[in-house]
Every structure is written in structure tokens, then in C-alpha cells.
Design an enzyme around this catalytic site. Structure first.
Site: not given
Length: 433
Positions: A147, A356, A409
Site C-alpha cells: 500500500s 510547498d 487491498h
């Protein structure tokens, strides 16, 4: 290099050593504040005196400590045949200078924001490289990412491929360029499909959950962790329906949610306790604080999942419409409703507005990658958009992949020995057994 055979910790079929490393919080200021990063080395008794290479596991998340194995099974059993396994608690998790409201309480919200900005994949990989150089006398090692751990693998390939012999990814090939908004637009569609599957499989689940929702709206229901249960919080259980055995866990919980008492219908105390165990926001705050930042490169997330949700009105609960669970999404209201997130609300808002964030991936370096990489891509994965994984696979040199519908998953948790064995076989060009 010290042998794990000297360790005093033993598990069923495994021998372990603990490692602690003092590393910079900010690698731009290596002489500044330090954090402790923990890793557990696992060996098999038959191999612990051999100088085997390491395979390093990068856990999913962000914000979760490495697996604590109780027995020699799953992917670890396969790995121990030829490696020493290093289970890394990523900075801020497990035993690695944990991040939580208590550990950050001495900081102002601005200081919390600045501190937390150092806990993304870029610094996780800097930690790993520093550990590799200290632990292996600068020998190459192999990495495995599940993951979010797959995001870390690609960051490692982008920043320090010279330290790697091989790389493996399960359920975690991210887009290298797409904005968080695009990721969540795709993810909400996947969550809709998982809801359809869930309510089709468990034909009385919609009735059960709507009865519970109605009760929650009309009564003050307090969870075992002290919060008032809301509809939005109830929807968060959907993070489990994209996992192997997750739908069953959610259904069985709903089945026991309401009980009849002499005072009338009430929420079962068992539900109030087990509900908290299926959600990790109080115990693993990095997930809520930094989850969206894993997609940010010189951009702000601005609470992407919350904004994109406006494009999917069906997730806004109404009593006369079907109830839908949400998925792996983080929302700003969570920092108003979960007790252990409330003290971090200002920092969470600032992190969501932060523009940023450094670039994560060097596209040119990844395109010319020489490290052998193999990935398992789960076609039915609710958490990772398969189209974006396949797109990235074309952008990374020397990457092979295996697409399968067999697993959800968390496939590596359920059938890890087979999955890792197959990936190793593919990576080395051997014939599949």
C-alpha cells in the site's frame, strides 16, 4: 555485522533483534533535533548465523507501525528462506518517536505543522538509507512495500536506487504526477462499487445500518473512546469493506448494533467498543494528518477528499435514500469529532493548505531504473486506482507486474507467502510453479 542468533527474543520459528537508530528529524539540518527510529530484525533459527541479505518491509499507511509477527507465517515465512527480514517502524509510528496529541502537546500549532512536515515518504527513505549504511556496511538490500509502502518503494527507486538489489510492491503503485483531486475522483467511484457489492451480499445490511443511523440521529450515543457517534463517523466503517474479511467484520458488527432493553432500544455496548477497534484515527493520527500529502508535489491538498465528495452527492446521508459507507478518505470534521485529533486541528488545517511540499519522484531517474521491480496490482482494489497503477508501470523502467482479481487491498496479509513467492519468481525470470 552482528548475528540475530545472539538475540534473547524468540517467537515461534523466528529469532529477533531490536535496533534503534538516532537520526535527524530534518536531513537539511543533520546536527539539529534527533528522533529515534526502530527496526526489528527477524531471522529463522536455521539461517540466523548466516550472512544473508536483508529484505526491508515498508508498512501501509501512512502512520502505522510495522507488523508485529507472532508466528513464522505469511510473507515473512517465504522471505526468511533467503533473507533476514527488517520490520521498520516508519518515523512517528510504533517505537519510532511516536507522533500523537500527547507527544506534540508542548508545541504550538505552527511548531506542530513544521514538525509534522518531516514525516512523509521522502524522509522515511532518508531514514532507511541511513539505517542501511549503518547496519549492512553499505551492502545493497531488497525492499517490499505494501500500500503506502509501495509509494515508499518508488521514492526509494527515485532517490537512492544504488542501495537496492531488488524491489517488490503489493497493492501500492501510485500515480507519479496526478493531483489528489484526480485520485479521489477515481477512488469515490471504487467505493461506490464496493458499497454495491456489500449491500448485495448482505441483503439485510441496508435495513440494519439505516435503523442504526436513525437511532443515532435521535439519541446521543457515546462511543467507548468518549466521542458522540455521528452519521459521518458511522460511514467511515467503509474503509474496512475494501479488505479481505472486512465486509464480514462490518456486517457482523451492524448485526449486533441495536438491542432491546427494558428502557427501550439502545446501542449495544459491544458495538460501541468494537466500532472503535475498526477505526484507527484516535490511535494513529499521522494517517489523518498526512494522508493527503502523499499525493502532493508543489501543491496543496486543500482537503481534497472533502471537496471531491461534493461531486458524489449520494454519499451525503438522507433518511429516504440508501446509506453509503465512505472509504480511505480524511475529512476536516474528523478533527472536531475524534477526541485525540481535536488538539491537532490547527496543524491539520495548515498541512492541508501547505503548497510547498517537495517533489516526490524523479521521472527521468525512474524511467531509466535498473533495479528489478515486480508489483502485484489488484484489479478490484478499493484503495488504489488500477488505471493509475498501470499508467505508472509504463513510466518506471525494469518494472514487471502481475494483475490479479484474486485479492483485495490487504492480500499480502491474507496470502502473503504465495504472493511474495510469485513476485520473487517473476522478478528473477524463473518459471512459475
Amino acid at each position: 555485522m552482528n548475528s540475530a542468533c545472539s538475540a534473547q527474543l524468540t517467537f515461534a520459528g523466528m529469532i529477533a533483534r531490536k535496533h534503534y537508530f538516532s537520526l535527524p528529524l530534518d536531513y537539511q539540518r543533520p546536527d539539529g533535533e534527533k528522533i529515534s527510529v526502530f527496526a526489528r530484525e527477524i531471522s529463522s533459527p536455521d539461517n540466523c548465523d548466516k550472512d544473508l541479505p536483508f529484505i526491508v518491509f515498508f508498512q501501509g499507511g501512512p502512520g502505522f507501525g510495522a507488523v508485529r509477527p507472532a508466528a513464522n507465517g505469511g510473507w515473512i515465512k517465504r522471505a526468511l528462506q533467503e533473507y533476514r527480514v527488517l520490520l521498520l517502524d516508519q518515523r512517528g509510528t510504533g517505537l519510532s518517536t511516536p507522533v500523537n496529541f500527547a507527544s506534540l502537546s508542548h508545541l504550538t500549532s505552527d511548531e506542530q505543522t513544521q514538525y509534522l512536515s518531516h514525516f512523509r515518504a521522502d524522509n522515511i527513505i532518508r531514514d532507511a538509507e541511513a539505517i542501511r549504511q549503518q547496519l549492512t556496511d553499505n551492502q545493497k538490500w531488497t525492499i517490499l512495500g505494501q500500500s503506502f509502502g509501495g509509494f515508499c518503494v518508488l521514492k526509494y527507486l527515485s532517490d537512492a536506487p544504488e542501495g537496492l538489489a531488488e524491489a517488490y510492491i503489493t497493492g501500492g503503485i501510485p500515480s507519479l504526477t496526478r493531483h489528489a483531486d484526480e485520485v479521489y475522483q477515481a477512488t469515490y467511484k471504487r467505493v461506490l462499487a464496493k458499497n454495491q457489492d456489500f449491500f448485495s451480499r448482505f441483503t439485510d445490511a441496508q435495513t440494519l445500518v439505516k435503523s442504526l443511523a436513525s437511532h443515532i440521529e435521535s439519541n446521543e450515543v457515546i462511543l467507548a473512546t468518549g466521542e458522540r457517534l455521528t452519521i459521518e463517523m458511522l460511514q467511515l466503517l467503509g474503509i474496512n469493506i475494501g479488505m479481505e474479511q472486512g465486509p464480514e467484520s462490518v456486517y457482523y458488527l451492524l448485526e449486533q448494533a441495536l438491542i432491546d432493553t427494558p428502557s427501550g432500544t439502545q446501542v449495544n455496548p459491544l458495538f460501541l467498543a468494537h466500532f472503535c477497534q475498526l477505526l484507527d484515527f484516535n490511535t494513529n493520527p499521522i494517517f489523518a494528518l498526512l494522508h493527503e500529502s502523499i499525493y502532493c508535489q508543489n501543491t496543496a491538498s486543500n482537503w481534497a477528499a472533502h471537496r471531491v465528495r461534493n461531486e458524489f452527492a449520494e454519499f451525503n446521508y438522507q433518511a429516504d435514500k440508501p446509506f453509503l459507507f465512505t472509504g480511505e478518505m480524511v475529512y476536516p470534521w474528523m478533527f472536531e469529532q475524534f477526541n485525540n485529533l481535536k488538539p491537532l486541528k490547527q496543524a491539520a488545517d495548515a498541512l492541508a493548505q501547505k503548497q510547498d511540499w517537495p517533489m516526490l519522484y524523479d521521472l527521468d531517474k525512474l524511467a531509466t531504473n535498473k533495479v528489478p521491480v515486480t508489483a502485484a496490482i489488484y484489479s478490484e482494489d478499493m484503495f488504489v486506482e488500477m488505471r493509475y497503477s498501470l499508467e505508472t508501470a509504463t513510466q518506471v523502467g525494469n518494472l514487471k507486474y502481475w494483475v490479479t482479481s484474486e485479492y483485495e487491498h490487504n492480500g499480502i496479509r491474507m496470502d502473503g507467502e504465495h504472493i511474495l513467492d510469485r513476485l520473487i519468481t517473476i522478478n528473477r525470470g524463473e518459471k512459475l510453479r
